[in-house]
Write a protein that holds these residues in place. Structure first.
Motif, PDB file in Angstrom:
ATOM      1  N   ALA A 234      -1.519  10.660  -6.567  1.00 23.90           N
ATOM      2  CA  ALA A 234      -1.389   9.301  -6.703  1.00 23.90           C
ATOM      3  C   ALA A 234      -0.761   8.842  -7.816  1.00 23.90           C
ATOM      4  N   GLU A 235      -0.839   9.505  -8.929  1.00 24.32           N
ATOM      5  CA  GLU A 235       0.020   9.175 -10.060  1.00 24.32           C
ATOM      6  C   GLU A 235       1.216   9.481  -9.821  1.00 24.32           C
TER       7      GLU A 235
ATOM      8  N   ASP B 247       6.395   7.115   5.124  1.00 27.51           N
ATOM      9  CA  ASP B 247       6.483   5.743   5.742  1.00 27.51           C
ATOM     10  C   ASP B 247       6.121   4.825   4.714  1.00 27.51           C
ATOM     11  N   SER B 248       5.248   4.971   3.671  1.00 25.02           N
ATOM     12  CA  SER B 248       4.831   4.091   2.435  1.00 25.02           C
ATOM     13  C   SER B 248       5.977   3.790   1.451  1.00 25.02           C
ATOM     14  N   LEU B 249       6.499   5.188   1.093  1.00 20.72           N
ATOM     15  CA  LEU B 249       7.733   5.337   0.193  1.00 20.72           C
ATOM     16  C   LEU B 249       8.867   4.628   0.565  1.00 20.72           C
ATOM     17  N   ALA B 250       9.236   4.644   2.028  1.00 18.31           N
ATOM     18  CA  ALA B 250      10.377   4.244   2.229  1.00 18.31           C
ATOM     19  C   ALA B 250      10.034   2.443   2.444  1.00 18.31           C
TER      20      ALA B 250
ATOM     21  N   ILE C 233       0.055  -0.371  -4.660  1.00 20.67           N
ATOM     22  CA  ILE C 233      -1.009  -0.002  -5.167  1.00 20.67           C
ATOM     23  C   ILE C 233      -1.294   1.244  -4.435  1.00 20.67           C
ATOM     24  N   THR C 234      -1.467   2.206  -5.187  1.00 21.81           N
ATOM     25  CA  THR C 234      -2.043   3.691  -4.478  1.00 21.81           C
ATOM     26  C   THR C 234      -3.556   3.737  -4.561  1.00 21.81           C
TER      27      THR C 234
ATOM     28  N   GLY D 140       0.888  -1.204   0.017  1.00 19.61           N
ATOM     29  CA  GLY D 140       0.101  -0.050   0.110  1.00 19.61           C
ATOM     30  C   GLY D 140       0.843   1.230   0.011  1.00 19.61           C
ATOM     31  N   LEU D 141       0.935   2.005  -1.026  1.00 21.41           N
ATOM     32  CA  LEU D 141       1.806   3.244  -1.042  1.00 21.41           C
ATOM     33  C   LEU D 141       0.745   4.575  -1.371  1.00 21.41           C
ATOM     34  N   SER D 142       0.975   5.207  -0.308  1.00 24.27           N
ATOM     35  CA  SER D 142       0.249   6.661  -0.144  1.00 24.27           C
ATOM     36  C   SER D 142       1.015   7.489  -0.968  1.00 24.27           C
TER      37      SER D 142
END
Length: 330
Positions: A76-77, A40-43, A62-63, A34-36
Motif C-alpha cells: 500500500a505504501e 489496471d489502477s496504476l495505468a 486512495i490506496t 482507487g489505487l491498489s
C-alpha cells in the motif's frame, strides 16, 4: 525542428478512455482514484493525472489496505509513493474486513466504503476505479452462473452511483493486457496481488480457467463479446425502466401497511414487463430483491389464480385481494 517522441499506442488508448470518462467531471474539481497498485489502477492513475492536469482537476489517489495478507502495508505504501511520483496527492486508508458474503464480498464492501468516505472528505466530484474489459467479462460470466437473470448479466456500468457519489469506470472498454503494456511503456512497476492468483476465489477461477478454455474452444474475442452483451443488456434494462415508470403510476395504489397493484393491468402486460413491475414494487417499497422463483409465485396470483393464500416474501407478503395484488409488510 525538435523531434517529439511518438506516444505509445497503449498509453494513448488508456488516456483516451480516461478523457472520455472524465467528460462529466467539472474543470477545477477534485477526484478520487482507487489505487491498489496493480497494473489496471496504476495505468488509470497515470492517465488520470495526465488528463486532469490540462483541466485543473486535482487527483487524490486512495490506496485501501485490507490487511488480509502479509506485506499488504508495504504494498500500500509503495502504491502511494508511485501515485505521488506521478503527481497525484495520495494516502493509504486501512480498513477492517468483516461481514457476510465471503471474504471477496466483504473486502469489496470495505473498499467501496473507504473510497466513498475519502471522496466525501476530499469534496470530490467523482470516484474512479480501474475495472477493465476483462473484469466486465468475468462479472458477466459470474452473473450467468448465478442464474439471476438479465440484471446480473448487465455487468458494471461505466457510470453509477455510490451512496450519492458518482462512481466512474473509464477503462471498461480497455483490455487488461493494454493496462499492463501501458505500465511497461511508462516505466511503472505494478504490484501483483497474490489474491489475484488464488483459486479459492470464484473470480480467479473464471479468469485463470474458464475464460482461457472459452477462448481456446470458441476462438479469440470472448471477453469483448461478453462486454458487448453486458452493454446491450444495460440498454434493454434502461428501456424497461422507462416503460415501468410510465406504467406504474396507473396500476399501483397505496394500501394499508403496503401497496397494491391492479391484477388486470399486470395481466395485460407481457411477462417480462409484468415480472419487472413486481420486482420493482417490492424493491421500491420494501427494499428487498426477489428471486426468479419468488417473482413467478407472485405472478401466479395474476395469471394462474386458484384461490391460493398469501405468499411470504423478503420483508413483505403478497396476497390476491379482489382485483388487486396487495403487498404488505411482514
Amino acid at each position: 525542428m525538435t523531434h517529439r517522441p511518438s506516444l505509445d499506442p497503449v498509453v494513448a488508448a488508456v488516456r483516451l478512455a480516461v478523457r472520455r470518462g472524465l467528460a462529466s467531471v467539472p474543470d477545477g474539481s477534485r477526484i478520487v482514484v482507487g489505487l491498489s497498485g496493480g497494473a489496471d489502477s496504476l495505468a488509470l492513475t497515470a492517465a488520470t493525472v495526465f488528463e486532469s492536469a490540462r483541466r485543473g482537476i486535482r487527483v487524490v489517489a486512495i490506496t485501501v489496505d485490507h490487511g488480509l495478507q502479509e506485506g499488504s502495508e508495504d504494498a500500500a505504501e509503495a502504491a502511494r509513493d508511485a501515485a505521488e511520483a506521478l503527481g497525484a496527492a495520495a494516502r493509504v486508508v486501512r480498513v477492517e474486513v468483516r461481514g457476510a458474503g465471503g471474504p471477496e464480498a466483504a473486502a469489496r464492501d470495505a473498499r467501496y466504503r473507504a473510497l466513498r468516505d475519502a471522496a466525501r472528505v476530499e469534496g470530490a466530484a467523482a470516484i474512479l476505479t480501474g475495472h477493465t474489459l476483462d473484469d466486465q467479462a468475468e462479472t458477466v460470466l459470474l452473473g450467468l452462473a448465478r442464474g439471476s437473470g438479465a440484471a446480473s448479466l448487465q455487468g458494471m456500468a461505466a457510470a453509477s452511483d455510490l451512496d450519492g457519489m458518482p462512481l466512474l469506470r473509464p477503462l471498461l472498454t480497455v483490455p487488461r493486457e493494454t493496462t499492463r503494456a501501458a505500465c511497461a511503456a511508462e516505466g511503472l512497476t505494478p504490484w501483483d496481488d497474490p489474491h489475484n492468483a488464488d483459486a479459492r476465489f470464484a473470480r480467479v477461477r473464471v479468469r485463470e480457467r474458464v475464460l482461457p478454455v472459452l477462448e481456446a474452444e470458441l476462438g479469440p474475442g470472448v471477453a469483448e463479446a461478453l462486454a458487448r452483451t453486458a452493454e446491450q443488456l444495460r440498454e434493454d434494462a434502461a428501456a424497461f425502466e422507462e416503460m415501468i415508470d410510465e406504467t406504474i403510476e396507473d396500476i399501483v395504489e397505496h394500501a394499508e401497511a403496503g401497496i397494491a397493484v391492479s391484477v388486470a393491468a399486470l395481466a395485460a402486460n407481457p411477462p417480462a414487463l409484468r415480472h419487472r413491475i413486481i420486482r420493482h414494487v417490492v424493491a421500491a417499497e420494501f427494499g428487498e430483491s426477489l428471486t426468479r422463483v419468488q417473482t413467478l409465485e407472485v405472478a401466479r396470483l395474476v395469471t394462474d389464480w386458484a384461490g391460493q393464500g398469501p405468499i411470504d416474501l423478503p420483508a413483505c407478503r403478497a396476497a390476491r385481494v379482489g382485483g388487486r395484488v396487495v403487498f404488505t409488510a411482514r
